[in-house]
Enzyme design. Structure first.
Site, short mmCIF file in Angstrom:
data_model
loop_
_atom_site.label_atom_id
_atom_site.label_comp_id
_atom_site.label_asym_id
_atom_site.label_seq_id
_atom_site.Cartn_x
_atom_site.Cartn_y
_atom_site.Cartn_z
CB SER A 1 -27.16 -26.96 40.05
OG SER A 1 -25.84 -26.90 40.55
CE1 TYR B 1 -28.67 -23.52 43.91
CE2 TYR B 1 -26.87 -25.09 43.70
CZ TYR B 1 -27.67 -24.10 43.16
OH TYR B 1 -27.48 -23.70 41.85
CE LYS C 1 -30.76 -25.01 41.65
NZ LYS C 1 -31.45 -24.33 40.54
#
Ligand SMILES: NC(=O)c1ccc[n+]([C@@H]2O[C@H](COP(=O)([O-])OP(=O)(O)OC[C@H]3O[C@@H](n4cnc5c(N)ncnc54)[C@H](O)[C@@H]3O)[C@@H](O)[C@H]2O)c1
Length: 270
Positions: A145, A158, A162
């Site tokens: 991402s 997150y 990532k």
């Protein structure tokens, strides 16, 4: 890589980017596709849709219900696919999850995000890279991402996992590249999928403010990058500039991100 006839596994294929990737690989790339997802019914629905688009005579499309963080299940999937469809030439590690919140979130939740967003890639690579080295070729696509290059506002686990996924992709590319292992790392900013439609958390407000792409457009770009053995895939090209700014002046970048966070908190309201 040559996509036509290549055996490709796509994880997280029941929905969003994975579903679009599986469709593009089969319909535009002519690849044999295994649509894998923890949501077995969703994976089969995605596979059936592709089969009906392709009609008879197209490449083989199958589905698999699998928790991608379960090592025994991953080994069994790899062995099954290779025995029945042929050597896996492309593994798209695309399944991912996002949980809002920061360090106050419980360890169990951090572990879950860690397992899906990072360890699933470690596990798949552990069992694929030796096969690929022996054959002298193989391609790993990791869907990370832009949050893995920059940050993800409102969702610490997150952003952190990532970043780890990008680091792993780089490490594998460096360490195993000379033996024919190719790696691509997909780092979109915002894509219109159930993940971004989930609710109005801060991270969602962030990606919406920055502009959402359609999953089909991300998939088309990704196919092109795979054909060119390109490492970094940036569907939002401006992310390259943000990354340069972050590296060039970290202090200024942090100040800018704080400012963005303040304005998004106002946008999302109490
Ligand atoms: N949508 C975005 O804006 C965006 C931006 C950047 C990166 N990404 C990344 O793209 C990838 C796909 O996300 P999406 O937006 O299509 O989300 P999505 O929620 O639409 O799809 C994710 C899929 O992964 C599956 N999945 C979750 N845990 C799994 C597990 N343990 N094993 C197997 N399958 C599992 C889900 O069932 C779902 O079908 C993720 O890695 C996500 O982090 C998304």
């Amino acid at each position: 890589m040559k996509l036509s006839g290549a055996v490709c596994v796509v994880t997280g294929a029941a929905s969003g980017i994975g579903r679009a990737l599986a469709q593009a690989l089969a319909c535009d790339g002519g690849s044999v596709v295994v649509a894998a997802d923890i949501n077995a019914d969703g994976a089969e629905t995605a596979a059936a849709e592709i089969r009906s688009r392709l009609g008879s005579g197209g490449p083989q499309i199958v589905s698999a219900g699998i928790d991608i963080a379960d090592e025994a299940a991953v080994v069994s999937l790899i062995e099954n696919v290779e025995a029945n469809l042929g050597p896996i030439e492309l593994w798209c590690g695309n399944a991912g999850i996002a949980c809002p919140g920061g360090v106050e979130r419980p360890n169990e939740e951090w572990d879950q995000v860690w397992d899906v967003n990072l360890m699933a890639h470690v596990i798949a690579s552990r069992h694929l890279v030796p096969r690929w080295e022996k054959r002298g070729s193989g391609h790993l696509l990791i869907t990370a991402s832009a949050a893995g290059l920059l940050t993800g506002l409102g969702t610490a686990s997150y952003a952190v996992t990532k970043h780890a996924a990008v680091a792993l992709a780089e490490w594998i590319a460096i360490t195993h590249g000379d033996k024919g292992v190719r790696v691509s790392c997909l780092c979109p900013q915002g894509v219109r999928t159930p993940m971004t439609e989930a609710d109005s958390q801060l991270g969602v407000a962030q990606v919406e403010a920055l502009g959402l792409l359609e999953p089909e457009d991300v998939a088309a770009l990704t196919l092109e990058a795979l054909r060119n053995d390109q490492f970094l895939i940036l569907p939002h090209p401006e992310v390259a500039l943000y990354e340069q700014r972050r590296a060039g002046d970290r202090q200024r970048w942090l100040d800018g991100m704080r400012q963005m966070q303040r304005s998004l908190v106002k946008l999302s309201g109490p």
